[in-house]
Design a protein around this motif. Structure first.
Motif, PDB file in Angstrom:
ATOM      1  N   LEU A 213     -48.034 -43.047 -46.258  1.00 15.46           N
ATOM      2  CA  LEU A 213     -49.448 -42.816 -46.545  1.00 15.46           C
ATOM      3  C   LEU A 213     -49.770 -41.327 -46.439  1.00 15.46           C
ATOM      4  N   ALA A 214     -50.613 -40.838 -47.356  1.00 15.33           N
ATOM      5  CA  ALA A 214     -50.977 -39.424 -47.345  1.00 15.33           C
ATOM      6  C   ALA A 214     -51.891 -39.098 -46.172  1.00 15.33           C
ATOM      7  N   PHE A 215     -52.864 -39.974 -45.907  1.00  8.74           N
ATOM      8  CA  PHE A 215     -53.786 -39.811 -44.780  1.00  8.74           C
ATOM      9  C   PHE A 215     -54.612 -41.079 -44.632  1.00  8.74           C
ATOM     10  N   ALA A 216     -55.410 -41.121 -43.571  1.00  9.21           N
ATOM     11  CA  ALA A 216     -56.326 -42.235 -43.325  1.00  9.21           C
ATOM     12  C   ALA A 216     -57.725 -41.659 -43.170  1.00  9.21           C
ATOM     13  N   GLU A 217     -58.657 -42.189 -43.950  1.00  6.70           N
ATOM     14  CA  GLU A 217     -60.023 -41.677 -43.946  1.00  6.70           C
ATOM     15  C   GLU A 217     -60.946 -42.565 -43.113  1.00  6.70           C
ATOM     16  N   GLU A 218     -61.658 -41.940 -42.206  1.00  8.41           N
ATOM     17  CA  GLU A 218     -62.718 -42.577 -41.418  1.00  8.41           C
ATOM     18  C   GLU A 218     -62.381 -44.002 -40.972  1.00  8.41           C
ATOM     19  N   PRO A 219     -61.308 -44.185 -40.196  1.00  9.70           N
ATOM     20  CA  PRO A 219     -60.940 -45.546 -39.792  1.00  9.70           C
ATOM     21  C   PRO A 219     -61.887 -46.170 -38.773  1.00  9.70           C
ATOM     22  N   CYS A 220     -62.542 -45.352 -37.932  1.00  9.60           N
ATOM     23  CA  CYS A 220     -63.434 -45.908 -36.910  1.00  9.60           C
ATOM     24  C   CYS A 220     -64.720 -45.081 -36.824  1.00  9.60           C
ATOM     25  N   PRO A 221     -65.762 -45.612 -36.194  1.00  8.51           N
ATOM     26  CA  PRO A 221     -67.079 -44.979 -36.227  1.00  8.51           C
ATOM     27  C   PRO A 221     -67.134 -43.595 -35.583  1.00  8.51           C
ATOM     28  N   ALA A 222     -68.045 -42.770 -36.095  1.00  9.07           N
ATOM     29  CA  ALA A 222     -68.222 -41.426 -35.554  1.00  9.07           C
ATOM     30  C   ALA A 222     -68.696 -41.456 -34.110  1.00  9.07           C
ATOM     31  N   ASP A 223     -69.389 -42.521 -33.722  1.00  4.80           N
ATOM     32  CA  ASP A 223     -69.888 -42.621 -32.348  1.00  4.80           C
ATOM     33  C   ASP A 223     -68.781 -42.893 -31.333  1.00  4.80           C
ATOM     34  N   ASP A 224     -67.611 -43.290 -31.801  1.00  2.00           N
ATOM     35  CA  ASP A 224     -66.480 -43.520 -30.894  1.00  2.00           C
ATOM     36  C   ASP A 224     -65.842 -42.178 -30.548  1.00  2.00           C
ATOM     37  N   VAL A 225     -66.551 -41.360 -29.815  1.00  2.00           N
ATOM     38  CA  VAL A 225     -66.176 -39.966 -29.622  1.00  2.00           C
ATOM     39  C   VAL A 225     -64.777 -39.823 -29.015  1.00  2.00           C
ATOM     40  N   LEU A 226     -64.548 -40.449 -27.871  1.00  2.00           N
ATOM     41  CA  LEU A 226     -63.242 -40.317 -27.214  1.00  2.00           C
ATOM     42  C   LEU A 226     -62.162 -41.077 -27.971  1.00  2.00           C
TER      43      LEU A 226
END
Length: 366
Positions: A213-226
């Protein structure tokens, strides 16, 4: 030359089949055609594709904010006064798609007034770009059939695979089926649209580590900071920010926090002006970019192509410019054409947009 009037026209065109991904489903393109008219007769045109499940904007809200707030502030300004224009737009928070459409239309005016294509004004790096196609949620066999049809018909060999379902194994199986059918010559990357948790993302990406795979885009929410920071440090492929990086400040936050390794730039949410700022920020930090798509029609894809072709860094990767193939119709009088996996940039002044007025009259909703 001054801005004389601004028009926001709602229109709706059905998709051949609903586009399905983790953050929502889109059965109909309920977009807004934005026209910025000047006192010299030049008209700038753009498309605003609202995404309520991503940015909170709807077709109605885009029309309302343009008609009620933005138009009164912009009428009378010179289209060349872009800094003043954005200063006034930014007094109102949010509304990225509405702001972007106005910016795109203003650049169209500037290009027409100069007699030059917008892509040349921006940078003029190349005259065509490679195209990536999005494969939405479906049973694995249907996803494979779609990818093979697109490759056979348009010569596209780069595919963005929508993931983010639960259990993650069904997405892993779909990606494996695509790699098996398309072979090592195809480029694949995945887009989770915030559908997985950080641990689910790690499990899925590790299970697909051998697929190239070349990359993975936005797999989980932005609010999951850590969780995002933890994932980006352990993922076998780069993590690209998309919905979490809608403004230059958010790009800075995600990159410096170690939560993303690359950035998706979408002209439908940052126009040309702020897309440039995001690109230059990424260049300065040595971060890769991809030109994304907001399930745009042909008009929006034309804007994405103009930006992708303007700069060397944006031309390195295939740009997401083919979602219009899933629409049953479109508004451009001269349709876009993808050949050998590439989309040429139009040489006409501005963006080279000519709207089929009969189609607009048929599909408009007001």
């Amino acid at each position: 030359m001054k801005i004389d009037s601004i028009e926001a026209i709602p229109f709706a065109i059905p998709y051949r089949k609903p586009l399905r991904f983790a953050s929502g489903e889109v059965p109909v393109a309920e977009h807004v055609l934005v026209r910025v008219r000047t006192d010299t007769g030049i008209v700038g045109t753009a498309e605003a594709p609202p995404r309520p499940f991503t940015y909170g904007e709807t077709q109605g809200s885009v029309r309302s904010v343009i008609d009620g707030i933005f138009a009164p502030q912009l009428i009378g300004l010179s289209p060349l006064a872009r800094e003043r224009l954005h200063h006034r737009l930014n007094r109102t928070v949010g509304n990225p798609v509405a702001k972007a459409a106005l910016d795109l239309a203003v650049w169209d005016i500037i290009g027409q007034s100069c007699g030059l294509p917008v892509t040349e004004l921006l940078g003029g790096y190349t005259d065509r770009v490679r195209v990536a196609h999005m494969i939405g949620f479906a049973p694995a066999a249907e996803m494979v059939a779609e990818a093979e049809r697109i490759r056979g018909t348009y010569g596209i060999t780069t595919f963005k695979v929508k993931v983010g379902r639960r259990p993650v194994e069904q997405d892993v199986a779909a990606c494996r089926a695509l790699r098996s059918a398309l072979g090592p010559g195809a480029e694949l990357y995945v887009d989770g649209n915030r559908g997985w948790t950080a641990s689910e993302s790690a499990r899925a990406l590790n299970a697909m580590a051998d697929l190239g795979l070349a990359f993975a885009e936005e797999p989980c929410p932005a609010d999951d900071v850590l969780g995002r920071r933890w994932l980006a440090g352990r993922s076998p492929v780069p993590i690209f920010g998309d919905e979490s990086t809608t403004r230059p400040a958010e790009v800075t936050r995600e990159l410096l926090a170690g939560s993303a390794n690359g950035i998706s730039i979408k002209t439908a949410r940052t126009g040309f002006t702020y897309s440039q700022r995001v690109l230059h920020l990424c260049e300065g930090l040595g971060v890769e970019v991809v030109v994304g798509n907001q399930v745009d029609g042909q008009l929006g894809s034309l804007c994405g192509a103009a930006f992708a072709a303007a700069f060397e860094p944006t031309s390195r990767r295939a740009a997401e410019l083919s979602n219009f193939l899933d629409l049953t119709d479109d508004l451009l009088a001269e349709p876009l054409s993808i050949t050998d996996g590439q989309l040429p940039v139009r040489e006409a002044p501005g963006l080279g947009i000519e709207i089929d007025e009969e189609k607009l009259a048929h599909y408009r909703q007001d």
